[in-house]
Scaffold this active site. Structure first.
Site, PDB file in Angstrom:
ATOM      1  N   ARG A   1      -3.780  -0.249   9.556  1.00 43.86           N
ATOM      2  CA  ARG A   1      -2.963   0.395  10.567  1.00 43.86           C
ATOM      3  C   ARG A   1      -3.313  -0.131  11.954  1.00 43.86           C
ATOM      4  NH1 ARG A   1      -2.410   5.969  11.270  1.00 43.86           N
ATOM      5  NH2 ARG A   1      -2.121   6.203   9.049  1.00 43.86           N
TER       6      ARG A   1
ATOM      7  N   GLU B   1       7.128  10.915   8.065  1.00 40.46           N
ATOM      8  CA  GLU B   1       7.178  12.349   7.873  1.00 40.46           C
ATOM      9  C   GLU B   1       7.715  12.945   9.174  1.00 40.46           C
ATOM     10  OE1 GLU B   1       3.442  14.234   6.916  1.00 40.46           O
ATOM     11  OE2 GLU B   1       4.393  16.208   6.953  1.00 40.46           O
TER      12      GLU B   1
ATOM     13  N   LYS C   1      -0.541  11.961  15.057  1.00 44.55           N
ATOM     14  CA  LYS C   1       0.504  12.869  15.523  1.00 44.55           C
ATOM     15  C   LYS C   1      -0.074  14.233  15.867  1.00 44.55           C
ATOM     16  CE  LYS C   1       3.287  11.534  12.155  1.00 44.55           C
ATOM     17  NZ  LYS C   1       4.393  11.438  11.202  1.00 44.55           N
TER      18      LYS C   1
HETATM   19  P1  ATP Z   1      -0.235   9.814  11.898  1.00 47.37           P
HETATM   20  O1  ATP Z   1      -1.566   9.667  11.251  1.00 47.37           O
HETATM   21  O2  ATP Z   1      -0.121   9.100  13.198  1.00 47.37           O
HETATM   22  O3  ATP Z   1       0.207  11.222  12.004  1.00 47.37           O
HETATM   23  P2  ATP Z   1       1.172   9.231   9.492  1.00 47.37           P
HETATM   24  O4  ATP Z   1       0.684   8.098   8.676  1.00 47.37           O
HETATM   25  O5  ATP Z   1       0.895  10.592   9.003  1.00 47.37           O
HETATM   26  O6  ATP Z   1       0.761   9.015  10.986  1.00 47.37           O
HETATM   27  P3  ATP Z   1       3.895   8.979   8.727  1.00 47.37           P
HETATM   28  O7  ATP Z   1       5.074   9.608   9.337  1.00 47.37           O
HETATM   29  O8  ATP Z   1       3.479   9.424   7.383  1.00 47.37           O
HETATM   30  O9  ATP Z   1       2.714   9.143   9.739  1.00 47.37           O
HETATM   31  O10 ATP Z   1       4.035   7.405   8.757  1.00 47.37           O
HETATM   32  C1  ATP Z   1       5.165   6.693   8.372  1.00 47.37           C
HETATM   33  C2  ATP Z   1       4.757   5.291   8.076  1.00 47.37           C
HETATM   34  O11 ATP Z   1       4.169   4.690   9.212  1.00 47.37           O
HETATM   35  C3  ATP Z   1       3.735   5.230   6.955  1.00 47.37           C
HETATM   36  O12 ATP Z   1       4.097   4.212   6.068  1.00 47.37           O
HETATM   37  C4  ATP Z   1       2.444   4.918   7.657  1.00 47.37           C
HETATM   38  O13 ATP Z   1       1.609   4.188   6.837  1.00 47.37           O
HETATM   39  C5  ATP Z   1       2.926   4.117   8.874  1.00 47.37           C
HETATM   40  N1  ATP Z   1       1.986   4.257   9.978  1.00 47.37           N
HETATM   41  C6  ATP Z   1       1.544   5.403  10.552  1.00 47.37           C
HETATM   42  N2  ATP Z   1       0.639   5.147  11.508  1.00 47.37           N
HETATM   43  C7  ATP Z   1       0.502   3.797  11.556  1.00 47.37           C
HETATM   44  C8  ATP Z   1      -0.297   2.905  12.338  1.00 47.37           C
HETATM   45  N3  ATP Z   1      -1.127   3.348  13.273  1.00 47.37           N
HETATM   46  N4  ATP Z   1      -0.180   1.576  12.089  1.00 47.37           N
HETATM   47  C9  ATP Z   1       0.666   1.129  11.162  1.00 47.37           C
HETATM   48  N5  ATP Z   1       1.443   1.905  10.400  1.00 47.37           N
HETATM   49  C10 ATP Z   1       1.371   3.231  10.584  1.00 47.37           C
HETATM   50 MG    MG Z   2       1.655  10.787   6.728  1.00 43.51          MG
END
Ligand code: ATP
Ligand code: MG
Length: 563
Positions: free
Chosen positions: A264, A37, A274
């Site tokens: 994760r 995102e 984020k």
């Molecule tokens: P955050 O919680 O850090 O804001 P998010 O999951 O909202 O992260 P996205 O941009 O939606 O962030 O993530 C893109 C991809 O990266 C998704 O498939 C998510 O599952 C993966 N991802 C995000 N954080 C992690 C992590 N800590 N370990 C592994 N994969 C991750």
């Molecule tokens: Mg997300």
């Protein structure tokens, strides 16, 4: 690389894919995607997902991986982030070729599919307020109740949905929900929202839309439209999988990808959400998303991490379904190993102490020959100037040393790396403060190159820099960003920010060749760690350096004491 290195070690996702290929599922193809995102910069957790998705595509013949921006949240998203994300994925060494997609590309199709769900009696327009919806939803132990709007006629639903799109209603006035099961034990299946009114400007579609599809509804359809075979996501989506499958089962989508969840990445001594990283930036705790203390890809890059080290780390931590917290030292070991192989060795004195070699001829300068790497002659050699006045590290001298101090002290003899033995004859102090400001030493001309012809031994070898030739520059040392292993555990995470996480040394003395270091060039400063020329703050001929990591893990000890 040897043959055996090419076969990646198994993990449960690789096993699933191997089985699928064996059974010729998806006609034997493997197609993944990385779906960020664009609401912030990528962090090392995302790197795990990137390595996994692009890695799986790369290790299977004909495998493909898309980059798709999940841009369904117009208020939080920005082109700054999409560009940064693309740069990061490329820097990590991956390529989506011509497969760059945006969920917003599918808005029209997503709308049409929602119309179809309504027509089929599988979705409806609800006028409950957010508060009422919450109340009707029930709890883990209590089933939900059906909204009074649930049985609205198809015609009325279609009309309302059309008018939602036309902008006739305010935010929150109506919402489109999938009609599934208000008594499902899985709350995600209790008539989840699929479309909401949001009168916001979108960074790609502008003001074309005032209704936006919800993430769960969008994600599965986007995957299907792109022909994704394996939709790999993090564990928190496990409970959403029935919804993922439900949506695809109702619609005439081109295929039905398989959602697979993995744990994760969590790293200690840092935060990764984020939202929190954004707060650190906006509230000035760090200098930006690319602050070298940040766990972001841009931050790690500035700190001196290599793409290879991050990829190695992601491989090493493995892929499982168990949530764990990985020790920061695992990440640091990956970068150490890479830089140990590939970084040139040079000398730098971070906190200089002046040493005058009293019996060394006045204006003489010797150019001493030194290899860039102790066991890689192919990395070449350089000449290091040596003269009568040099700098050594302040903490390489002690006036009253404890027993096992093998560095310099009054009367003691040490080796200067690539140069001579010197012996401390006199300590000069500031008359007022008593601080040590200079050492007077003698050298033994017979010991050039580091050995004494009479066979006498010294235990310590010090790095040094010739005072007249030193390149004076700024060097930054970093420490953990937080003082506790799990900052976002209990209590206020911002109260455990480490106030001493950066130390700026303005008067470091570096061997002269370092004046020519290019941005992002990496070195080992002997005995001090690995350093990288900062690509933002360096200017032509005046690089400043960030310490990437120390030579050894000084934290392992500290942590053990704490436990
Ligand atoms: P955050 O919680 O850090 O804001 P998010 O999951 O909202 O992260 P996205 O941009 O939606 O962030 O993530 C893109 C991809 O990266 C998704 O498939 C998510 O599952 C993966 N991802 C995000 N954080 C992690 C992590 N800590 N370990 C592994 N994969 C991750
Ligand atoms: Mg997300």
């Amino acid at each position: 690389m040897t043959e055996t290195d090419k076969t990646p070690p198994p993990n449960f996702i690789r096993n699933i894919i191997r089985e699928d290929l064996k059974q010729n599922k998806n006609n034997g193809s493997v197609h993944t995607r990385f779906p960020p995102e664009p609401n912030g910069y990528l962090h090392v957790g995302h790197a795990k997902s990137i390595c996994l998705n692009f890695g799986i595509a790369a290790e299977n013949k004909g495998g493909l991986c898309n980059l798709r921006f999940d841009d369904t949240n117009p208020e939080k998203e920005d082109v700054e982030y999409t560009e940064a994300i693309m740069a990061d994925v490329r820097w990590l060494g991956f390529d989506w070729e011509d497969r760059l997609y945006y969920a917003s590309d599918y808005f029209e199709q997503l709308y049409d599919y929602a119309v179809q769900l309504i027509r089929d009696g599988k979705a409806y327009v609800d006028s409950l307020s957010a508060e009422e919806m919450r109340e009707y939803r029930g709890t883990l132990t209590k089933p939900g109740r059906e909204s009074p709007d649930r049985n609205r006629s198809v015609e009325e639903n279609l009309d309302l949905f059309r008018r939602m799109r036309a902008g006739e209603f305010d935010e929150g006035e109506y919402i489109v929900r999938a009609k599934i099961d208000m008594t499902s034990p899985n709350i995600n299946m209790r008539d989840p929202a699929i479309y909401r009114i949001k009168k916001a400007h979108h960074h790609r579609t502008g003001d074309k839309w005032c209704i936006y599809p919800m993430y769960d509804y969008t994600h599965c359809i986007s995957d299907a439209l792109e022909g994704i075979t394996h939709s790999i996501c993090t564990l928190e989506f496990e409970d959403h999988r029935p919804l993922y499958d439900w949506c695809l089962d109702q619609l005439p989508v081109p295929c039905h990808p398989q959602q697979i969840e993995f744990a994760r990445l969590n790293l200690n001594y840092t935060v990764m959400s984020k939202r929190k990283l954004n707060e650190l930036v906006n509230e000035g705790y760090v200098t930006g998303w690319d602050d070298p203390r940040m766990p972001t890809i841009v931050g790690m890059r500035r700190r001196g991490y290599t793409p290879a080290a991050i990829r190695d780390f992601c491989e090493r931590i493995g892929v499982t379904k168990n949530d764990t917290v990985i020790d920061m030292s695992v990440l640091e070991n990956s970068v150490r190993e890479d830089l140990d192989e590939n970084a040139r060795r040079v000398m730098a004195v971070l906190r200089p102490l002046r040493v005058v070699i009293t019996n060394y001829p006045g204006n003489n300068v010797e150019e001493l020959d030194a290899p860039y790497h102790p066991n890689k002659p192919e990395m070449g050699r350089r000449r290091v100037p040596f003269s009568r006045v040099i700098y050594i590290e302040q903490d390489d001298f002690m006036e009253n040393p404890p027993k096992k101090f093998f560095r310099l002290s009054p009367g003691a003899e040490v080796r200067l790396r690539y140069a001579y033995f010197i012996k401390c004859e006199e300590v000069i102090k500031d008359k007022k403060t008593g601080a040590i400001i200079e050492l007077r030493c003698s050298y033994d001309p017979q010991t050039k190159g580091g050995n004494a012809p009479d066979g006498r031994k010294v235990k310590g070898t010090l790095h040094w820099v010739s005072a007249d030739h030193a390149f004076k520059s700024e060097v930054r040392l970093f420490d953990r960003l937080f003082t506790v292993p799990v900052p976002d555990g209990e209590g206020d995470w911002k109260s455990v920010i480490n106030p001493g996480s950066v130390e700026v040394l303005k008067d470091a003395c570096l061997e002269p060749g370092l004046a020519g270091a290019k941005p992002e060039e990496r070195f080992q400063f002997e005995r001090l760690g690995y350093f990288c020329a900062d690509h933002k703050d360096s200017t032509q001929g005046k690089p400043v350096f960030n310490r990437t990591v120390t030579l050894r893990d000084s934290w392992a000890k500290v942590d053990k004491q704490v436990k």
